[in-house]
Design a protein around this motif. Structure first.
Motif, PDB file in Angstrom:
ATOM      1  N   UNK A  24       0.813  -1.218   0.000  1.00  0.00           N
ATOM      2  CA  UNK A  24       0.000   0.000   0.000  1.00  0.00           C
ATOM      3  C   UNK A  24       0.847   1.269   0.000  1.00  0.00           C
ATOM      4  N   UNK A  25       2.136   1.129   0.362  1.00  0.00           N
ATOM      5  CA  UNK A  25       3.023   2.303   0.342  1.00  0.00           C
ATOM      6  C   UNK A  25       3.161   2.874  -1.063  1.00  0.00           C
ATOM      7  N   UNK A  26       2.952   2.058  -2.066  1.00  0.00           N
ATOM      8  CA  UNK A  26       3.142   2.522  -3.448  1.00  0.00           C
ATOM      9  C   UNK A  26       2.083   3.523  -3.877  1.00  0.00           C
ATOM     10  N   UNK A  27       0.926   3.473  -3.248  1.00  0.00           N
ATOM     11  CA  UNK A  27      -0.185   4.345  -3.627  1.00  0.00           C
ATOM     12  C   UNK A  27      -0.559   5.183  -2.407  1.00  0.00           C
ATOM     13  N   UNK A  28      -0.257   6.468  -2.449  1.00  0.00           N
ATOM     14  CA  UNK A  28      -0.446   7.345  -1.289  1.00  0.00           C
ATOM     15  C   UNK A  28      -1.439   8.464  -1.614  1.00  0.00           C
ATOM     16  N   UNK A  29      -2.221   8.798  -0.610  1.00  0.00           N
ATOM     17  CA  UNK A  29      -3.106   9.958  -0.676  1.00  0.00           C
ATOM     18  C   UNK A  29      -2.678  10.906   0.438  1.00  0.00           C
ATOM     19  N   UNK A  30      -2.398  12.150   0.070  1.00  0.00           N
ATOM     20  CA  UNK A  30      -1.920  13.143   1.045  1.00  0.00           C
ATOM     21  C   UNK A  30      -0.740  12.614   1.857  1.00  0.00           C
ATOM     22  N   UNK A  31       0.159  11.926   1.195  1.00  0.00           N
ATOM     23  CA  UNK A  31       1.405  11.494   1.815  1.00  0.00           C
ATOM     24  C   UNK A  31       1.324  10.200   2.585  1.00  0.00           C
ATOM     25  N   UNK A  32       0.123   9.646   2.789  1.00  0.00           N
ATOM     26  CA  UNK A  32      -0.042   8.434   3.571  1.00  0.00           C
ATOM     27  C   UNK A  32      -0.438   7.251   2.678  1.00  0.00           C
ATOM     28  N   UNK A  33       0.134   6.061   2.931  1.00  0.00           N
ATOM     29  CA  UNK A  33      -0.312   4.878   2.188  1.00  0.00           C
ATOM     30  C   UNK A  33      -1.819   4.704   2.356  1.00  0.00           C
ATOM     31  N   UNK A  34      -2.503   4.339   1.297  1.00  0.00           N
ATOM     32  CA  UNK A  34      -3.948   4.163   1.424  1.00  0.00           C
ATOM     33  C   UNK A  34      -4.238   3.057   2.434  1.00  0.00           C
ATOM     34  N   UNK A  35      -5.335   3.194   3.144  1.00  0.00           N
ATOM     35  CA  UNK A  35      -5.685   2.232   4.176  1.00  0.00           C
ATOM     36  C   UNK A  35      -6.000   0.856   3.614  1.00  0.00           C
ATOM     37  N   UNK A  36      -5.965  -0.128   4.482  1.00  0.00           N
ATOM     38  CA  UNK A  36      -6.226  -1.500   4.045  1.00  0.00           C
ATOM     39  C   UNK A  36      -7.617  -1.640   3.434  1.00  0.00           C
ATOM     40  N   UNK A  37      -8.603  -1.016   4.037  1.00  0.00           N
ATOM     41  CA  UNK A  37      -9.965  -1.131   3.510  1.00  0.00           C
ATOM     42  C   UNK A  37     -10.072  -0.507   2.126  1.00  0.00           C
ATOM     43  N   UNK A  38      -9.431   0.652   1.972  1.00  0.00           N
ATOM     44  CA  UNK A  38      -9.474   1.339   0.685  1.00  0.00           C
ATOM     45  C   UNK A  38      -8.731   0.528  -0.368  1.00  0.00           C
ATOM     46  N   UNK A  39      -7.559   0.024  -0.023  1.00  0.00           N
ATOM     47  CA  UNK A  39      -6.796  -0.799  -0.963  1.00  0.00           C
ATOM     48  C   UNK A  39      -7.620  -2.014  -1.379  1.00  0.00           C
ATOM     49  N   UNK A  40      -8.222  -2.666  -0.396  1.00  0.00           N
ATOM     50  CA  UNK A  40      -8.990  -3.878  -0.680  1.00  0.00           C
ATOM     51  C   UNK A  40     -10.171  -3.577  -1.592  1.00  0.00           C
ATOM     52  N   UNK A  41     -10.896  -2.514  -1.312  1.00  0.00           N
ATOM     53  CA  UNK A  41     -12.060  -2.170  -2.133  1.00  0.00           C
ATOM     54  C   UNK A  41     -11.678  -1.909  -3.583  1.00  0.00           C
ATOM     55  N   UNK A  42     -10.668  -1.058  -3.767  1.00  0.00           N
ATOM     56  CA  UNK A  42     -10.292  -0.706  -5.137  1.00  0.00           C
ATOM     57  C   UNK A  42      -9.576  -1.857  -5.845  1.00  0.00           C
ATOM     58  N   UNK A  43      -8.835  -2.659  -5.079  1.00  0.00           N
ATOM     59  CA  UNK A  43      -8.161  -3.805  -5.701  1.00  0.00           C
ATOM     60  C   UNK A  43      -9.170  -4.721  -6.365  1.00  0.00           C
ATOM     61  N   UNK A  44     -10.235  -5.108  -5.629  1.00  0.00           N
ATOM     62  CA  UNK A  44     -11.192  -6.063  -6.195  1.00  0.00           C
ATOM     63  C   UNK A  44     -12.007  -5.446  -7.325  1.00  0.00           C
ATOM     64  N   UNK A  45     -12.206  -4.125  -7.283  1.00  0.00           N
ATOM     65  CA  UNK A  45     -12.895  -3.478  -8.405  1.00  0.00           C
ATOM     66  C   UNK A  45     -12.098  -3.653  -9.691  1.00  0.00           C
ATOM     67  N   UNK A  46     -10.808  -3.344  -9.614  1.00  0.00           N
ATOM     68  CA  UNK A  46      -9.963  -3.424 -10.811  1.00  0.00           C
ATOM     69  C   UNK A  46      -9.700  -4.876 -11.201  1.00  0.00           C
ATOM     70  N   UNK A  47      -9.336  -5.700 -10.224  1.00  0.00           N
ATOM     71  CA  UNK A  47      -9.027  -7.104 -10.525  1.00  0.00           C
ATOM     72  C   UNK A  47     -10.250  -7.813 -11.108  1.00  0.00           C
ATOM     73  N   UNK A  48     -11.427  -7.517 -10.536  1.00  0.00           N
ATOM     74  CA  UNK A  48     -12.640  -8.171 -11.020  1.00  0.00           C
ATOM     75  C   UNK A  48     -12.914  -7.871 -12.482  1.00  0.00           C
ATOM     76  N   UNK A  49     -12.755  -6.612 -12.876  1.00  0.00           N
ATOM     77  CA  UNK A  49     -13.003  -6.235 -14.280  1.00  0.00           C
ATOM     78  C   UNK A  49     -12.010  -6.917 -15.217  1.00  0.00           C
ATOM     79  N   UNK A  50     -10.751  -6.981 -14.802  1.00  0.00           N
ATOM     80  CA  UNK A  50      -9.733  -7.624 -15.643  1.00  0.00           C
ATOM     81  C   UNK A  50      -9.954  -9.129 -15.717  1.00  0.00           C
ATOM     82  N   UNK A  51     -10.329  -9.723 -14.595  1.00  0.00           N
ATOM     83  CA  UNK A  51     -10.553 -11.166 -14.568  1.00  0.00           C
ATOM     84  C   UNK A  51     -11.764 -11.546 -15.416  1.00  0.00           C
ATOM     85  N   UNK A  52     -12.805 -10.727 -15.379  1.00  0.00           N
ATOM     86  CA  UNK A  52     -14.015 -11.009 -16.149  1.00  0.00           C
ATOM     87  C   UNK A  52     -13.775 -10.954 -17.654  1.00  0.00           C
ATOM     88  N   UNK A  53     -12.796 -10.157 -18.074  1.00  0.00           N
ATOM     89  CA  UNK A  53     -12.555  -9.973 -19.512  1.00  0.00           C
ATOM     90  C   UNK A  53     -11.391 -10.795 -20.051  1.00  0.00           C
TER      91      UNK A  53
END
Length: 600
Positions: free
Chosen positions: A161-190
């Motif tokens: 999560x350190x790779x993706x920061x908002x206002x200098x802080x690594x995005x939180x685990x919940x935020x990372x998890x939510x956006x990860x499955x959004x992107x991964x799901x679309x790629x996996x479906x196609x």
């Protein structure tokens, strides 16, 4: 049944707990069934610190996706490329333009378009060394003005999560998890409609970062290039607001080329028509290539002034990052942030050249930094780069230097900083090197530079954090086998022994004047450990409470190995330089700064 040779008795004589620990260590990176099958065939011993490691191969373990953070990271790790596939990628570099074409396809499959990226107000930065520090300075400055910032960098030290920061802080685990499955799901479906293809690890994280920044509505995004520039997957960016090039040197030669000119051509590939760009001072050959690239692309390019030039009207400027080499990174960050602010706040103003057009690259005019800029430079933190951590009698000096130029800068910083600390110590000080390097880098050359520091011991280990499987998904690496990593460690040990035999790595001169040598010339002063935790616990000999946590279980060592550490028990302080790899530094930070594993 295992075919036992005399050498294999080392493994067989180990306590069952030690054998189990080694297998656990390996199974957290290898598929257990593959490891077990290899072990049944034979045991190939490695000469490590008191034990041997069997021969094995690697394969990504299948993982059933869930919806929590660890499931997301484990699924992300399935996108890592194994060594044979990486070799195929290198062969495919003969048509590098196809890499960007593929990246655009993955982006669209994830539900994004290149046109959407135009709205991110991007600052794009490349270079061989210093690009991450430059980005950190730039982001901190602009955040100080009240802008909501996004920052994409690599690699991570402890958590992905350190790779993706908002206002200098690594995005939180919940935020990372939510956006990860959004992107991964679309790629996996196609994927079935695209021959089952999925983006590799870095490509996926780049897409994820763009998705996060768009969803979180950042005012700007600071984007650090992965490797090179021209064909790096971040270069699908069409309209950055400003570009920067930090110090150039020889690295990633199999991908970028083996001369400074070839590397400069690749880095100049991030230039865009009409988009202002800045570079720090480069070798003459690199400067000429950058000038030609900027002319060819119709990109206005300027050279940053010396850092001292900004101080004429405002007095000394302080930097939050240590090391003389950070001054050029800070100068580049000032130009990048100043230019971004000009374009943001004066959108109707045409960007004017600040230098006189000549056959060479014009010099940018230094300006007086604002109070916000001064504070941003002074408050910037960027872990793992010229970082010092003190735990009682043990001081750690961490720097992820992994090229010749960055290692030379690391040595200068360490010698100056360690010497200052030694002056204030009331007894003898031991200097320990903990080293590892990855890829095709010239380790022997880097070790020769490090030998100037006069270490008492040189310790080597792979980038394996510890022998427990829990919570290590963020730091698993399937790109290289453990067998290869351990072989590399042994090669590094041999290189150091060769330096010792020629007198270039002797530890005797390092002690405070008037004290006795710690290590008699006949004693062995190099050791190889199977993981970072084992190495750190041996080095510190119980003098660091952060490593004495009962939950940190390293495998037991032979008495003869422990005996070699006797001199370390008698010194007033222990100074440890950890360098050669950002992954090594990250693994060390996981143990030394436990809170680094618990970002909110």
């Amino acid at each position: 049944m295992i075919d036992v040779t005399p050498q294999h008795h080392i493994w067989l004589q180990l306590p069952s707990t030690a054998q189990h620990a080694i297998m656990v260590c390996l199974s957290c990176v290898w598929k257990p069934s593959v490891f077990a099958a290899r072990l049944r065939k034979r045991v190939w011993p490695y000469r490590l610190a008191g034990f041997s490691v069997p021969h094995y191969s690697t394969k990504t373990a299948p993982h059933i996706p869930g919806m929590d953070y660890q499931d997301a990271v484990c699924t992300l790790n399935t996108l890592q490329t194994n060594a044979s596939a990486l070799e195929q990628v290198r062969r495919d570099r003969s048509q590098p333009e196809l890499q960007l074409q593929a990246m655009r396809g993955f982006l669209e499959r994830a539900g994004l378009t290149v046109k959407e990226l135009d709205h991110l107000n991007i600052i794009h930065v490349t270079g061989t060394k210093g690009k991450g520090s430059t980005c950190a300075f730039t982001e901190h400055i602009l955040r100080g003005y009240g802008f909501r910032t996004g920052f994409y960098s690599s690699p991570h030290l402890v958590q992905v999560r350190e790779r993706i920061r908002i206002n200098g802080q690594p995005i939180g685990k919940d935020l990372f998890t939510k956006y990860f499955w959004q992107v991964y799901g679309r790629l996996d479906e196609t994927k079935e409609a695209h021959d089952g293809t999925m983006p590799a690890y870095f490509r996926f994280l780049t897409i994820l970062a763009f998705h996060v920044f768009l969803q979180e509505k950042v005012d700007l995004a600071v984007i650090e290039v992965g490797i090179g520039g021209a064909y790096d997957c971040t270069n699908i960016i069409r309209r950055p607001w400003v570009c920067g090039i930090s110090s150039l040197g020889i690295d990633h030669t199999q991908i970028l080329g083996d001369t400074i000119e070839k590397i400069a051509w690749q880095k100049g590939g991030i230039f865009k028509p009409g988009v202002p760009a800045f570079t720090v001072k480069q070798p003459e050959e690199a400067m000429e290539v950058l000038r030609e690239r900027s002319k060819e692309i119709s990109c206005p390019l300027w050279m940053c002034p010396d850092f001292e030039d900004y101080q004429a009207n405002c007095g000394p400027l302080k930097l939050g990052l240590a090391g003389q080499h950070q001054r050029s990174n800070a100068s580049l960050a000032l130009q990048l942030s100043h230019t971004w602010l000009q374009r943001r706040c004066l959108p109707d103003e045409k960007f004017l050249s600040t230098g006189v057009e000549t056959s060479s690259i014009p010099a940018a005019t230094p300006f007086t930094p604002s109070p916000v800029m001064k504070k941003g430079l002074a408050d910037t933190e960027w872990p793992g780069r010229n970082q010092t951590i003190q735990h009682g009698a043990v001081t750690y000096f961490l720097d992820g230097a992994h090229t010749m130029r960055s290692m030379q800068a690391c040595v200068s910083w360490f010698q100056e900083t360690a010497a200052q600390r030694e002056l204030n110590t009331s007894g003898p000080v031991a200097r320990i090197l903990l080293f590892n390097a990855t890829g095709e880098r010239d380790c022997a050359a880097m070790l020769k530079v490090l030998a100037q520091c006069h270490f008492d011991f040189a310790v080597f280990c792979p980038n394996i954090t510890e022998t427990t499987t829990s919570g290590n998904a963020d730091q698993q690496n399937f790109n290289v086998s453990v067998e290869h990593m351990l072989t590399r460690c042994l090669e590094n040990e041999r290189s150091w022994r060769l330096l010792e035999s020629t007198g270039k790595a002797s530890g005797t001169p390092l002690l405070i004047e008037g004290s006795l040598p710690l290590v008699p010339e006949e004693k062995e002063t190099t050791l190889v450990f199977p993981c970072i935790l084992s190495a750190l616990q041996w080095i510190t000999q119980g003098r660091d409470a952060a490593l004495a946590d009962p939950s940190k279980n390293a495998m037991p060592l032979k008495a003869s190995v422990m005996a070699k550490a006797a001199p370390l028990c008698d010194v007033a302080e222990i100074h440890v330089l950890i360098t050669g790899s950002l992954h090594l530094v990250g693994g060390a930070l996981k143990h030394l700064v436990p809170e680094s594993s618990k970002y909110i």
